[in-house]
Design an enzyme around this catalytic site. Structure first.
Site, mmCIF file in Angstrom:
data_model
loop_
_atom_site.group_PDB
_atom_site.id
_atom_site.type_symbol
_atom_site.label_atom_id
_atom_site.label_comp_id
_atom_site.label_asym_id
_atom_site.label_seq_id
_atom_site.Cartn_x
_atom_site.Cartn_y
_atom_site.Cartn_z
ATOM 1 N N LYS A 22 0.840 -1.210 0.000
ATOM 2 C CA LYS A 22 0.000 0.000 0.000
ATOM 3 C C LYS A 22 0.867 1.248 0.000
ATOM 4 C CE LYS A 22 -2.574 2.741 3.337
ATOM 5 N NZ LYS A 22 -1.471 3.566 3.863
ATOM 6 N N ASN A 23 1.831 1.312 0.907
ATOM 7 C CA ASN A 23 2.577 2.571 1.045
ATOM 8 C C ASN A 23 3.533 2.829 -0.124
ATOM 9 O OD1 ASN A 23 1.205 3.336 3.289
ATOM 10 N ND2 ASN A 23 2.814 2.791 4.755
ATOM 11 N N ARG A 93 -3.460 10.364 3.884
ATOM 12 C CA ARG A 93 -2.140 10.874 4.224
ATOM 13 C C ARG A 93 -1.316 11.093 2.941
ATOM 14 N NH1 ARG A 93 -0.721 13.871 7.849
ATOM 15 N NH2 ARG A 93 1.509 14.016 8.067
ATOM 16 N N CYS A 117 -4.725 8.551 9.157
ATOM 17 C CA CYS A 117 -4.998 8.037 10.502
ATOM 18 C C CYS A 117 -4.496 9.019 11.554
ATOM 19 C CB CYS A 117 -4.317 6.680 10.687
ATOM 20 S SG CYS A 117 -4.878 5.441 9.508
ATOM 21 N N ARG A 122 0.636 15.194 13.176
ATOM 22 C CA ARG A 122 1.426 14.635 12.064
ATOM 23 C C ARG A 122 1.841 15.791 11.162
ATOM 24 N NH1 ARG A 122 -1.311 9.187 9.687
ATOM 25 N NH2 ARG A 122 0.773 8.832 8.850
ATOM 26 N N PRO A 123 2.819 16.594 11.615
ATOM 27 C CA PRO A 123 3.198 17.782 10.841
ATOM 28 C C PRO A 123 3.866 17.416 9.518
ATOM 29 C CG PRO A 123 4.724 17.430 12.671
ATOM 30 C CD PRO A 123 3.640 16.406 12.814
ATOM 31 N N ILE A 124 3.916 18.394 8.593
ATOM 32 C CA ILE A 124 4.645 18.174 7.330
ATOM 33 C C ILE A 124 5.746 19.230 7.165
ATOM 34 C CG2 ILE A 124 2.811 16.907 6.118
ATOM 35 C CD1 ILE A 124 2.188 19.558 4.636
ATOM 36 N N ASP A 125 6.241 19.711 8.314
ATOM 37 C CA ASP A 125 7.262 20.770 8.272
ATOM 38 C C ASP A 125 8.527 20.340 7.514
ATOM 39 O OD1 ASP A 125 7.321 19.094 10.708
ATOM 40 O OD2 ASP A 125 9.231 20.108 11.059
ATOM 41 N N GLN A 126 8.872 19.061 7.569
ATOM 42 C CA GLN A 126 10.101 18.619 6.894
ATOM 43 C C GLN A 126 9.917 18.567 5.370
ATOM 44 O OE1 GLN A 126 13.075 18.210 8.690
ATOM 45 N NE2 GLN A 126 11.673 19.153 10.154
ATOM 46 N N ASP A 305 3.650 0.502 11.988
ATOM 47 C CA ASP A 305 2.394 0.037 11.379
ATOM 48 C C ASP A 305 2.040 -1.396 11.788
ATOM 49 O OD1 ASP A 305 2.021 2.460 10.214
ATOM 50 O OD2 ASP A 305 2.445 1.836 8.165
ATOM 51 N N ARG A 398 -9.175 0.367 3.403
ATOM 52 C CA ARG A 398 -8.207 1.301 2.816
ATOM 53 C C ARG A 398 -6.862 0.622 2.576
ATOM 54 N NH1 ARG A 398 -6.951 6.025 6.285
ATOM 55 N NH2 ARG A 398 -5.226 5.838 4.853
HETATM 56 C C1 UD1 Z 1 4.275 6.965 6.653
HETATM 57 C C2 UD1 Z 1 3.286 5.875 6.352
HETATM 58 C C3 UD1 Z 1 2.668 5.348 7.634
HETATM 59 C C4 UD1 Z 1 3.763 4.937 8.618
HETATM 60 C C5 UD1 Z 1 4.806 6.027 8.777
HETATM 61 C C6 UD1 Z 1 6.001 5.566 9.599
HETATM 62 C C7 UD1 Z 1 2.460 6.406 4.158
HETATM 63 C C8 UD1 Z 1 1.337 6.957 3.338
HETATM 64 N N1 UD1 Z 1 2.267 6.400 5.478
HETATM 65 O O1 UD1 Z 1 3.539 8.021 7.275
HETATM 66 O O2 UD1 Z 1 1.850 4.241 7.316
HETATM 67 O O3 UD1 Z 1 3.174 4.690 9.880
HETATM 68 O O4 UD1 Z 1 5.293 6.451 7.507
HETATM 69 O O5 UD1 Z 1 6.584 4.434 9.044
HETATM 70 O O6 UD1 Z 1 3.462 5.944 3.646
HETATM 71 N N2 UD1 Z 1 7.255 14.150 11.185
HETATM 72 C C9 UD1 Z 1 7.526 15.468 11.482
HETATM 73 N N3 UD1 Z 1 7.574 16.361 10.442
HETATM 74 C C10 UD1 Z 1 7.368 15.996 9.143
HETATM 75 C C11 UD1 Z 1 7.105 14.649 8.847
HETATM 76 C C12 UD1 Z 1 7.056 13.739 9.885
HETATM 77 O O7 UD1 Z 1 7.720 15.834 12.633
HETATM 78 O O8 UD1 Z 1 7.429 16.864 8.252
HETATM 79 C C13 UD1 Z 1 7.220 13.146 12.277
HETATM 80 C C14 UD1 Z 1 5.859 12.462 12.404
HETATM 81 O O9 UD1 Z 1 4.964 13.224 13.201
HETATM 82 C C15 UD1 Z 1 6.236 11.149 13.042
HETATM 83 C C16 UD1 Z 1 7.608 10.845 12.403
HETATM 84 O O10 UD1 Z 1 8.097 12.087 11.930
HETATM 85 O O11 UD1 Z 1 6.407 11.299 14.428
HETATM 86 C C17 UD1 Z 1 7.573 9.862 11.252
HETATM 87 O O12 UD1 Z 1 6.581 10.265 10.318
HETATM 88 P P1 UD1 Z 1 6.648 9.885 8.781
HETATM 89 O O13 UD1 Z 1 7.694 8.831 8.559
HETATM 90 O O14 UD1 Z 1 6.721 11.122 7.983
HETATM 91 O O15 UD1 Z 1 5.221 9.226 8.573
HETATM 92 P P2 UD1 Z 1 4.193 9.464 7.418
HETATM 93 O O16 UD1 Z 1 4.896 9.783 6.138
HETATM 94 O O17 UD1 Z 1 3.108 10.373 7.892
#
Ligand code: UD1
Length: 417
Positions: A22-23, A93, A117, A122-126, A305, A398
């Site tokens: 899926k991912n 997501r 979920c 779940r920020p996207i700052d990075q 996961d 999903r």
């Molecule tokens: C993806 C997967 C999800 C899995 C996760 C971790 C998809 C669609 N989803 O989610 O199933 O559980 O990887 O393996 O592939 N973070 C920040 N800033 C950012 C991005 C992330 O602080 O900009 C933090 C998140 O809050 C979390 C950690 O980094 O604590 C890891 O998140 P991330 O690996 O980005 O997970 P997702 O991409 O959301």
């Protein structure tokens, strides 16, 4: 709305074939936007997230066609719309990958803020830090993110947290950028390697995927091609746990055993039999499980996961186990549901202290998210003396293809109504 009903107690026996990841799929589909031609993607899982993304890519102007249940042909040469604001998209997501792909190809993207979920913030700052480092301007308005760039230029980007999403999204933006992008402290999950392999097959120049430094040298154009998605590590792990929790004997097939190492290792520690072949793992157990401690971490650590599913397994192990969630700030919301089945669990911050019981009892449960839903199914398989009913199974659909058919074929009593 349908629900899943399970009568537990049967030992699972036989073979289960794992679908494409899926991912990986939810990243490769947006990645096809970068291709000025036709991408044919094989081994896509037939799940709701893939169907939603297919529609989203169509609404951007691509022509897509399922050649069979698991093969999608996408012609993105006609794609011309760079706004994806549909409500369906905001529930996922992976919609954030549309940003990297659209800005990478067209220099602009307007996408609904990603949902998915709920595991706390779940920020996207990075992701944003990466786009900005490459020269893009990022604007966030109510429920919408807009990214524009006259010309993306390669940059050196150090991720402050190991993020799967940010690693892939920056990779997507960098593929057609001018110059070289270096992503440091990148995530190493199998689906990151898979997305890089797909892009390279279409003409990209990405090196180092699967390590913590990825180098993307921008190319002018991606060309048509065919690609097969990697097997799903999380679906495989879920069936491995299903075999173990029922004291069964199951061949989990069409997988890459190396991707399962952290899971196999923990299961062996619990006294579960694990036999690895080239593309399968046999899991067998007499039902007696030893307790152990687990901490979720980015790959190659134990996957977050599989944390809910593994916690159910630990709930019926002999003695006390500790599960530490090391990736998300709040991924224990399902524990209240699990307690309804008689599991004895205490949550302290990012730690769940689990006191094993012999058997779980049937209950009416709800899936609070995708993997929590899988955990509720596992609890149902281990319960005795009645029927477990799981509501909210839209979450399970999903990410798991034909879950009740696959489990029934292994001997479980499970049906959808
Ligand atoms: C993806 C997967 C999800 C899995 C996760 C971790 C998809 C669609 N989803 O989610 O199933 O559980 O990887 O393996 O592939 N973070 C920040 N800033 C950012 C991005 C992330 O602080 O900009 C933090 C998140 O809050 C979390 C950690 O980094 O604590 C890891 O998140 P991330 O690996 O980005 O997970 P997702 O991409 O959301």
């Amino acid at each position: 709305m349908s629900e899943l009903c399970i009568r537990g107690g049967n030992r699972l026996m036989g073979n289960v074939v794992i679908n494409g990841a899926k991912n990986a799929a939810v990243a490769i589909l947006p990645a096809t936007i970068l291709v000025d031609g036709v991408s044919t993607i094989e081994n896509l899982p037939n799940i709701d997230d893939v169907i939603i993304l297919n529609k989203a890519i169509q609404s951007l102007g691509a022509t897509t066609q399922f050649l069979d249940e698991h093969t999608l042909e996408i012609d993105a040469s006609t794609l011309n719309n760079t706004s994806a604001l549909d409500e369906c998209i905001s529930k996922m997501r992976a919609s954030y990958y549309l940003i990297g792909a659209l800005v990478g190809r067209f220099g602009r993207a307007k996408v609904a803020m990603p949902g998915g979920c709920d595991f706390g913030g779940r920020p996207i700052d990075q992701h944003i830090k990466g786009f900005e480092a490459m020269g893009a301007t990022v604007k966030i308005e109510k429920n919408m993110i807009e990214v524009t760039a006259k010309q993306l230029v390669g940059a050196r980007i150090y991720l402050d947290v190991v993020s799967v999403g940010a690693t892939i999204n920056i990779m997507l933006a960098a593929v057609l950028a001018q110059g070289t992008t270096i992503i440091e402290n990148s995530a190493k999950e199998p689906h990151i390697v898979d997305v890089a392999n797909f892009l390279n097959k279409m003409g990209a120049n990405i090196k180092g995927a699967g390590t913590n430094v990825i180098r993307v040298r921008g190319v002018e154009k991606l060309h048509s091609g065919r690609y097969t998605t990697v097997p799903d590590q999380i679906e495989a792990g879920t069936y491995m746990i299903a075999a173990a929790i029922t004291g069964g004997d199951v061949y989990v097939r069409n997988i890459i055993p190396e991707h399962m190492e952290s899971v196999s290792y923990k299961m062996r520690e619990m006294g579960i039999g694990i036999e690895e072949g080239d593309d399968y793992i046999r899991v067998f157990s007499n039902g007696r499980l030893k307790s152990t401690n687990v901490k979720t971490l980015p790959y190659p650590g134990f996957p977050t996961d599989l944390q809910p599913q593994m916690s159910v397994l630990l709930s019926v192990a002999d003695g006390e186990s500790v599960m530490i969630e090391g990736v998300f700030e709040n991924r224990f919301q399902y524990i209240d549901q699990l307690k309804e089945t008689g599991a004895i669990i205490r949550v302290e911050g990012n730690k769940a202290i689990i006191q094993g019981v012999d058997v779980l009892k049937p209950a009416t449960l709800k899936a609070t998210d995708l993997r929590a839903g899988a955990a509720m199914i596992l609890a149902g398989l281990k319960s005795e003396g009645g029927e477990t009913v799981i509501h909210n199974i839209k979450y399970i659909d999903r990410g798991y293809e034909q879950v009740e058919k696959k489990l029934s074929a292994l001997g479980a009593q499970i049906y959808r109504q």
